[in-house]
Write an enzyme that holds these catalytic residues in place. Structure first.
Site, mmCIF file in Angstrom:
data_model
loop_
_atom_site.group_PDB
_atom_site.id
_atom_site.type_symbol
_atom_site.label_atom_id
_atom_site.label_comp_id
_atom_site.label_asym_id
_atom_site.label_seq_id
_atom_site.Cartn_x
_atom_site.Cartn_y
_atom_site.Cartn_z
ATOM 1 N N TYR A 1 4.025 9.076 8.251
ATOM 2 C CA TYR A 1 4.905 8.143 8.944
ATOM 3 C C TYR A 1 4.380 6.715 8.894
ATOM 4 O O TYR A 1 3.247 6.475 8.466
ATOM 5 C CB TYR A 1 5.136 8.591 10.394
ATOM 6 C CG TYR A 1 4.015 8.263 11.343
ATOM 7 C CD1 TYR A 1 2.820 8.971 11.314
ATOM 8 C CD2 TYR A 1 4.158 7.247 12.289
ATOM 9 C CE1 TYR A 1 1.796 8.671 12.189
ATOM 10 C CE2 TYR A 1 3.130 6.942 13.172
ATOM 11 C CZ TYR A 1 1.949 7.666 13.118
ATOM 12 O OH TYR A 1 0.938 7.364 13.987
ATOM 13 N N ARG B 1 2.725 1.498 1.865
ATOM 14 C CA ARG B 1 1.735 2.422 2.428
ATOM 15 C C ARG B 1 2.339 3.806 2.645
ATOM 16 O O ARG B 1 1.690 4.827 2.416
ATOM 17 C CB ARG B 1 1.176 1.858 3.751
ATOM 18 C CG ARG B 1 0.032 2.706 4.291
ATOM 19 C CD ARG B 1 -0.687 2.056 5.451
ATOM 20 N NE ARG B 1 0.167 1.974 6.635
ATOM 21 C CZ ARG B 1 -0.208 1.397 7.782
ATOM 22 N NH1 ARG B 1 -1.401 0.845 7.884
ATOM 23 N NH2 ARG B 1 0.613 1.360 8.808
ATOM 24 N N LYS C 1 -1.492 8.139 6.222
ATOM 25 C CA LYS C 1 -1.003 8.103 7.602
ATOM 26 C C LYS C 1 -0.229 9.389 7.866
ATOM 27 O O LYS C 1 0.995 9.406 7.907
ATOM 28 C CB LYS C 1 -0.155 6.849 7.838
ATOM 29 C CG LYS C 1 0.024 6.543 9.320
ATOM 30 C CD LYS C 1 0.459 5.117 9.518
ATOM 31 C CE LYS C 1 0.892 4.829 10.939
ATOM 32 N NZ LYS C 1 -0.119 5.126 11.964
ATOM 33 N N GLU D 1 -12.608 3.888 13.466
ATOM 34 C CA GLU D 1 -11.423 3.101 13.844
ATOM 35 C C GLU D 1 -11.032 3.488 15.261
ATOM 36 O O GLU D 1 -11.654 4.356 15.865
ATOM 37 C CB GLU D 1 -10.271 3.346 12.867
ATOM 38 C CG GLU D 1 -9.804 4.781 12.805
ATOM 39 C CD GLU D 1 -8.846 5.065 11.660
ATOM 40 O OE1 GLU D 1 -8.071 4.176 11.276
ATOM 41 O OE2 GLU D 1 -8.865 6.215 11.166
ATOM 42 N N LEU E 1 -7.563 4.339 8.275
ATOM 43 C CA LEU E 1 -6.262 3.845 7.823
ATOM 44 C C LEU E 1 -6.414 2.400 7.360
ATOM 45 O O LEU E 1 -7.045 1.590 8.046
ATOM 46 C CB LEU E 1 -5.243 3.915 8.962
ATOM 47 C CG LEU E 1 -3.829 3.527 8.517
ATOM 48 C CD1 LEU E 1 -3.205 4.643 7.685
ATOM 49 C CD2 LEU E 1 -2.950 3.216 9.705
HETATM 50 N N1 PMP Z 1 -5.762 3.131 12.456
HETATM 51 C C1 PMP Z 1 -4.972 4.107 12.959
HETATM 52 C C2 PMP Z 1 -5.514 5.486 13.081
HETATM 53 C C3 PMP Z 1 -3.646 3.814 13.348
HETATM 54 O O1 PMP Z 1 -2.852 4.772 13.842
HETATM 55 C C4 PMP Z 1 -3.168 2.483 13.253
HETATM 56 C C5 PMP Z 1 -1.769 2.150 13.700
HETATM 57 N N2 PMP Z 1 -0.843 2.447 12.699
HETATM 58 C C6 PMP Z 1 -4.027 1.503 12.729
HETATM 59 C C7 PMP Z 1 -5.312 1.860 12.337
HETATM 60 C C8 PMP Z 1 -3.539 0.066 12.574
HETATM 61 O O2 PMP Z 1 -2.670 -0.022 11.497
HETATM 62 P P1 PMP Z 1 -1.533 -1.147 11.422
HETATM 63 O O3 PMP Z 1 -2.229 -2.453 11.530
HETATM 64 O O4 PMP Z 1 -0.907 -0.930 10.087
HETATM 65 O O5 PMP Z 1 -0.600 -0.900 12.561
#
Ligand code: PMP
Length: 302
Positions: A37, A56, A155, A188, A212
């Site tokens: 997603y 992505r 993701k 993260e 991610l």
């Molecule tokens: N890491 C994880 C595990 C996430 O779920 C997210 C949120 N999508 C992020 C990092 C940040 O990604 P983004 O800046 O694309 O929202």
């Protein structure tokens, strides 16, 4: 979700009424978390970084061998259409692709019709005081679902580790969990990327550690270069995190959110640091967003 919440749904390209928004119990997304997603947002009605999110999503799909049944252009059009269903300036748009229904059992090979679901809800963002004062975060030691597999960094929608981490963080009054692996490496957040600042240098874990590749993170790499701030993608230990001068997390819905406490440790001075503010400002500038940072509004009452 409650009945009074407003949201819009599209399933396989069709707009579906809120109370009719259902998919089969045989869908592999439900049975096995066999799905991927994206979450994107709008600013004043315009989707931020749509192309990057679609790219992505397709990369995640490749990593888990799901064939998205529509082209990138068609998917963009559907997302734009979904976003137009709610007339609010700031929306959250979830685009979810499951492997669909196949012969019953774990083997994915017979499932050839992925299901695509879009859910649009009013966007909730952190409060002004969280930007102004920073948030507390809590450490959570764990492996993640795709660690050390070819799908690392995809993701995938199985967020059980993040969910448990966040649940535990909330139980101690923290707003985000920071995932640390068995070797003490900081990876993260539960749903964010993590950055530290030490002696004026910004550091964040590299994507080859299975994190991610955040869209906000990629904008921050550009923002740092633009501002002449030094940003290194290097492994981070838990000790380095706790000894940092500044810590912040990044995500689509939170932009750059300062972290001023982790477990029972105060980070730096305990106040939001100048580099966190500078990179947040630079992010807004290169993202074409209004210059005023949340938490720094002239007439903020919070
Ligand atoms: N890491 C994880 C595990 C996430 O779920 C997210 C949120 N999508 C992020 C990092 C940040 O990604 P983004 O800046 O694309 O929202």
């Amino acid at each position: 979700m409650t009945e009074s919440e407003i949201f819009a749904v599209m399933i396989d390209g069709q707009v579906v009424a809120q109370d009719q928004a259902r998919i089969s119990v045989f869908d592999r997304g439900f049975l096995y978390g066999d799905s991927i997603y994206e979450v994107m947002r709008t600013y004043d009605g315009k989707i931020f970084a749509l192309r990057e999110h679609i790219d992505r999503l397709f990369r995640s799909a490749e990593q888990v061998f799901i064939d998205i049944p529509v082209s990138k252009d068609r998917l963009s059009q559907e997302i734009l259409h979904a976003a137009s269903l709610l007339e609010l300036p700031n929306l959250l748009i979830r685009v979810h692709i499951t492997r669909g229904i196949g012969p019953y059992g774990l083997d994915p090979t017979g499932a050839r019709q992925p299901t695509r679901v879009m859910i649009v809800v009013p966007l909730l963002v952190p409060s002004e005081d969280q930007y102004r004062d920073g948030i507390a975060a809590a450490l959570f030691q764990s492996q993640r679902t795709t660690d050390n597999t070819s799908a690392a960094g995809a993701k995938v929608a199985n967020y059980l580790v993040s969910l448990l981490a966040l649940r535990q963080a909330h139980a101690v009054g923290a707003k985000e969990a920071i995932i640390v692996d068995g070797r003490g490496r900081v990876l993260e957040g539960a749903s964010s990327n993590v950055f530290i600042v030490r002696s004026g240098v910004i550091r964040t874990p590299p994507v080859n550690e299975g994190i991610l590749s955040g869209i906000t993170r990629s904008y921050l790499l550009k923002a740092a270069a633009h501002e002449g701030l030094e940003l290194r993608e290097t492994s981070l230990t838990q000790t380095e995190l706790l000894d940092a001068d500044e810590v912040f997390v990044s995500s689509t819905t939170r932009e750059v959110l300062p972290v001023t406490r982790i477990d029972d440790r105060t980070i730096g001075t305990g106040k939001v640091g100048p580099i966190t503010r500078a990179i947040h400002r630079a992010f807004r500038a290169i993202g074409g967003l209004p210059a005023i940072l949340p938490g720094n509004r002239p007439n903020s009452t919070q």
